[in-house]
Every structure is written in C-alpha cells, then in structure tokens.
Design a protein around this motif. Structure first.
Motif, PDB file in Angstrom:
ATOM      1  N   ALA A  92       0.400  -6.739  -9.871  1.00 38.35           N
ATOM      2  CA  ALA A  92      -0.058  -7.444 -11.076  1.00 38.35           C
ATOM      3  C   ALA A  92      -0.649  -6.461 -12.082  1.00 38.35           C
ATOM      4  CB  ALA A  92      -1.092  -8.499 -10.699  1.00 38.35           C
ATOM      5  N   ASP A  93      -0.652  -5.170 -11.763  1.00 39.09           N
ATOM      6  CA  ASP A  93      -1.350  -4.216 -12.639  1.00 39.09           C
ATOM      7  C   ASP A  93      -0.585  -3.740 -13.882  1.00 39.09           C
ATOM      8  OD1 ASP A  93       0.204  -2.739 -10.889  1.00 39.09           O
ATOM      9  OD2 ASP A  93      -1.460  -1.638  -9.979  1.00 39.09           O
ATOM     10  N   PRO A  94       0.701  -4.118 -14.095  1.00 41.30           N
ATOM     11  CA  PRO A  94       1.259  -3.889 -15.440  1.00 41.30           C
ATOM     12  C   PRO A  94       0.700  -4.857 -16.504  1.00 41.30           C
ATOM     13  CG  PRO A  94       3.027  -4.023 -13.790  1.00 41.30           C
ATOM     14  CD  PRO A  94       1.748  -4.537 -13.147  1.00 41.30           C
TER      15      PRO A  94
ATOM     16  N   ALA B 245       0.609  -5.827  -3.790  1.00 40.51           N
ATOM     17  CA  ALA B 245       0.294  -4.513  -4.371  1.00 40.51           C
ATOM     18  C   ALA B 245      -0.908  -4.624  -5.309  1.00 40.51           C
ATOM     19  CB  ALA B 245       1.530  -3.919  -5.041  1.00 40.51           C
ATOM     20  N   GLY B 246      -0.943  -3.823  -6.404  1.00 41.60           N
ATOM     21  CA  GLY B 246      -2.181  -3.685  -7.170  1.00 41.60           C
ATOM     22  C   GLY B 246      -2.453  -4.791  -8.163  1.00 41.60           C
ATOM     23  N   GLY B 247      -3.648  -4.759  -8.728  1.00 43.37           N
ATOM     24  CA  GLY B 247      -4.094  -5.741  -9.711  1.00 43.37           C
ATOM     25  C   GLY B 247      -5.599  -5.588  -9.869  1.00 43.37           C
ATOM     26  N   TYR B 248      -6.012  -5.115 -11.059  1.00 42.03           N
ATOM     27  CA  TYR B 248      -7.414  -4.748 -11.270  1.00 42.03           C
ATOM     28  C   TYR B 248      -7.871  -5.274 -12.615  1.00 42.03           C
ATOM     29  CZ  TYR B 248      -5.515  -1.624  -7.773  1.00 42.03           C
ATOM     30  OH  TYR B 248      -4.859  -1.143  -6.675  1.00 42.03           O
ATOM     31  N   GLY B 249      -7.734  -6.580 -12.802  1.00 42.44           N
ATOM     32  CA  GLY B 249      -8.015  -7.148 -14.110  1.00 42.44           C
ATOM     33  C   GLY B 249      -9.466  -6.966 -14.531  1.00 42.44           C
TER      34      GLY B 249
ATOM     35  N   THR C 211       0.855  -1.200   0.000  1.00 42.13           N
ATOM     36  CA  THR C 211       0.000   0.000   0.000  1.00 42.13           C
ATOM     37  C   THR C 211       0.889   1.247   0.000  1.00 42.13           C
ATOM     38  OG1 THR C 211      -0.268  -0.483   2.374  1.00 42.13           O
ATOM     39  CG2 THR C 211      -2.085  -1.017   0.933  1.00 42.13           C
ATOM     40  N   HIS C 212       1.471   1.478  -1.167  1.00 45.13           N
ATOM     41  CA  HIS C 212       2.576   2.438  -1.320  1.00 45.13           C
ATOM     42  C   HIS C 212       2.136   3.873  -1.568  1.00 45.13           C
ATOM     43  CE1 HIS C 212       2.557   1.412  -5.928  1.00 45.13           C
ATOM     44  NE2 HIS C 212       1.356   1.524  -5.432  1.00 45.13           N
ATOM     45  N   HIS C 213       0.813   4.114  -1.695  1.00 47.01           N
ATOM     46  CA  HIS C 213       0.357   5.503  -1.856  1.00 47.01           C
ATOM     47  C   HIS C 213       0.090   6.168  -0.511  1.00 47.01           C
ATOM     48  CE1 HIS C 213       0.180   4.676  -6.061  1.00 47.01           C
ATOM     49  NE2 HIS C 213      -0.901   3.905  -5.997  1.00 47.01           N
TER      50      HIS C 213
ATOM     51  N   LEU D 135       7.452  -2.531  -8.289  1.00 46.18           N
ATOM     52  CA  LEU D 135       7.103  -2.741  -9.695  1.00 46.18           C
ATOM     53  C   LEU D 135       5.595  -2.760  -9.923  1.00 46.18           C
ATOM     54  CD1 LEU D 135       9.883  -5.229 -10.851  1.00 46.18           C
ATOM     55  CD2 LEU D 135       9.892  -2.724 -10.787  1.00 46.18           C
ATOM     56  N   ASP D 136       4.847  -2.267  -8.932  1.00 49.34           N
ATOM     57  CA  ASP D 136       3.449  -1.949  -9.203  1.00 49.34           C
ATOM     58  C   ASP D 136       3.431  -0.907 -10.329  1.00 49.34           C
ATOM     59  OD1 ASP D 136       0.568  -2.014  -7.606  1.00 49.34           O
ATOM     60  OD2 ASP D 136       0.924  -0.085  -8.605  1.00 49.34           O
ATOM     61  N   VAL D 137       2.360  -0.886 -11.118  1.00 50.56           N
ATOM     62  CA  VAL D 137       2.341   0.011 -12.280  1.00 50.56           C
ATOM     63  C   VAL D 137       2.198   1.488 -11.871  1.00 50.56           C
ATOM     64  CG1 VAL D 137      -0.127   0.171 -12.852  1.00 50.56           C
ATOM     65  CG2 VAL D 137       1.570   0.034 -14.685  1.00 50.56           C
ATOM     66  N   HIS D 138       1.805   1.718 -10.627  1.00 48.83           N
ATOM     67  CA  HIS D 138       1.666   3.087 -10.129  1.00 48.83           C
ATOM     68  C   HIS D 138       2.891   3.458  -9.289  1.00 48.83           C
ATOM     69  CE1 HIS D 138      -2.481   1.456 -10.658  1.00 48.83           C
ATOM     70  NE2 HIS D 138      -2.586   2.583 -11.329  1.00 48.83           N
ATOM     71  N   GLN D 139       3.305   4.725  -9.353  1.00 47.60           N
ATOM     72  CA  GLN D 139       4.507   5.097  -8.607  1.00 47.60           C
ATOM     73  C   GLN D 139       4.308   4.932  -7.096  1.00 47.60           C
ATOM     74  OE1 GLN D 139       5.716   8.956  -7.564  1.00 47.60           O
ATOM     75  NE2 GLN D 139       7.889   8.599  -7.953  1.00 47.60           N
TER      76      GLN D 139
HETATM   77 ZN   LIG Z   1      -1.000  -0.121  -8.648  1.00 43.68          ZN
END
Ligand SMILES: [Zn+2]
Length: 323
Positions: free
Chosen positions: A247-249, A288-292, A121-123, A167-171
């Motif tokens: 997983a969001d890339p 981290a993220g992933g919103y398939g 939860t990097h934001h 390496l989540d797609v969001h900074q």
């Molecule tokens: Zn993300």
C-alpha cells in the motif's frame, strides 16, 4: 454459493516494539478486525508458524538459528529495524506460515486466490534480515510449493514455475538476490527509483519509477511490464504467482514518494488479478508495506486489495465449476 476467499493472519503475537517505534504494527490488527466485523467476506484463520526446515529452504542455518535462538547481533537487529524478542521470532515464523498457507490454498487446494494478511517481507536475504523484514515469506513459500507440487504431480509434471509480482514501492531486493540464479522463478519488481534499498539488486524485470509518479503513468507502466513478462516467459506460463500488493505507493504514505490515489491502487490490484485470472494462474497475495501519515488510509487500501482478491477468487471458482 462459493465459499469466500481464505486469508491467514499472524498479528496475535506482538513484535514487542519499544514506545515511539515507527513501525505501524497495529495496521495488521485493524485489518483483521475490519473483516471480523463483516463476517462472510473472508474465511480467516490464524497461521501456523513456519518450521525451521521450511525456513532453511531459503535461509542459511546460521541465520535461522540466530533469529529463533536470540543470537542476532546488535547490528543485525538494527538492519532489521526490530529489537529481538521471542515474540518477534515467533511472529516472523507465523508470517511466513501465512504465505505458505495462502499458497497451498491457492495452488494445491484449488482456491485460485488466497491471502496472507501480512507478509511480503521482500528485503530479507538468505543470510540476513533488513528493512522490517526478518524472513522472506514469499521465497520460502515458493521453494516449499515447488517441493510439494513436485511430490504431488510426479516428475513428469516438471518443476513448478513461479512468478513474483512485487508492487510494493520498495524494490524486492532480497527476493531478487535469492532467485538470481533460479530460472524457475521470475521476479518482477516495480518500485520508486530513489527509494530504499538504495543499492538495488537485479530482478528478472525491474521498473524504476520517478518520485511523484501518479495513477495514469503507473498503470501504463504496469501494462507494459505485464506484456513484457508474458513475452519473456512464453510459451510456458507459471503455475503459481505471488503478488506483493504494497500500500506504500499511496499518495498519503510517509515513505512512498509516489502519488497514487486509493482508486489508482485498486485499479492496480484489479489489473494484476485479472491478468492472472485470465491465464488461470493461482495467486497468493501478501500485504507488504504501508506507512500512511494516517494509518486509516493504509488499512483502507489493504481492505480494498483484499476485497478485490475476494472478488477474483469468486470469479475463479465460478469458472472452475463451468469447466
Ligand atoms: Zn515497501
């Protein structure tokens, strides 16, 4: 026979989202159930909630109180993206606890590799949450492991140096801001240039990727980045790494804007894990993220990540026995 990798979960408490909410919280349960159906691949356990004192290693007391006591303003809840509930607060504490447990297993218990089956939860900043992130699990676990390592090793060992590979797609903007002035933590984020957060922070190393970036270009950029990290941190390697294996890339992601295949994401994970393993740097993973568009794609990528980590843990243990 080496015992399987340890993995900690926090999905037993629901976020209590209203009907139609876009956050795919069921992915965490599906991931856990996948591995429960295949006993022996992971050693899974529920995570303990992080304590207030642990959260306060990173977060301001006012913000910790606001989350735990239900005092978040409407604007703060909107920025997080979740409505407050006692369950939301409890689950957020447990997700931090899962990264703490994974880091402890990897570093202090000699496992080499361990995982949080949520987190990343990097934001989240010291004083606020954002973008589905309440507390910054990796930042809290970093500070706590530095304290525990120092107590265990004594002052002669020096401060534990930590590398965050995001390496989540969001900074990883919250993580970058938290450790901006801290030379003991190297923050690396590789992310979509045009994606959230639109005002980015400065990590120790940022790699911005164009929309549509696919496997070959992505993996080449990762190779260059890992070489740069090695040059910049030399001669002192970090004693612990956190890997946010978003997983969001993935090409099937609703939010990602990149075009990595499932095989490309797995190659990414194996590259990072091999780089760390060859240098004997223990690592705690988070999902981290992933919103398939199809949530099964997201879960399948995360399954691949955990299986790659479990293989890396076996290699780590076999090498430890030979030393
Ligand atoms: Zn993300």
């Amino acid at each position: 026979m080496v015992a399987p990798m340890r993995a900690f979960h926090s999905d037993a408490v629901s976020l209590m989202l209203p009907p139609g909410h876009t956050f795919p919280q069921s992915k965490y349960r599906l991931l856990r159930e996948h591995f429960e159906a295949q006993p022996g691949l992971l050693r899974m356990a529920p995570a303990e909630p992080a304590s207030e004192a642990e959260l306060a290693l990173v977060h301001t007391p006012d913000y910790v109180d606001a989350v735990l006591l239900g005092r978040l303003s409407a604007a703060q809840q909107r920025e997080i993206g979740f409505p407050w509930s006692p369950q939301m607060a409890e689950r957020s504490r447990r997700s931090v606890g899962a990264s703490i447990a994974a880091a402890r297993a990897a570093l202090l218990e000699g496992e080499g590799v361990a995982a949080n089956m949520a987190g990343g939860t990097h934001h989240a900043y010291a004083d606020k949450g954002s973008g589905y992130c309440v507390f910054n699990d990796v930042a809290v676990a970093t500070r706590l492991m530095q304290a525990e390592w120092h107590r265990r090793q004594g002052p002669a060992a020096g401060l534990l140096r930590v590398l965050v590979i995001d390496l989540d797609v969001h900074q990883g903007n919250g993580t970058a801001a938290i450790f901006r002035e801290d030379d003991s933590v190297f923050t690396f984020s590789m992310h979509g240039a045009k994606n959230f957060p639109f005002r980015k922070e400065t990590s120790d190393l940022d790699v911005d990727l164009a929309d549509g970036c696919a496997d070959a270009e992505y993996l080449a950029a990762l190779d260059v980045a890992l070489q740069q990290i090695e040059q910049r941190i030399a001669p002192q390697l970090p004693g612990l790494a956190f890997y946010l294996a978003g997983a969001d890339p993935h090409e099937g992601d609703r939010l990602g804007r990149l075009k990595l295949s499932s095989a490309g994401l797995l190659a990414r994970d194996e590259k990072v894990l091999a780089w760390l393993g060859q240098r004997r740097i223990p690592v705690a993973l988070s999902m981290a993220g992933g919103y398939g568009h199809d949530l099964a794609d997201t879960v399948a990528c995360q399954v691949n990540t955990l299986q790659a980590a479990a293989r890396a843990q076996q290699v780590w243990q076999q090498q430890a026995m030979q030393e």
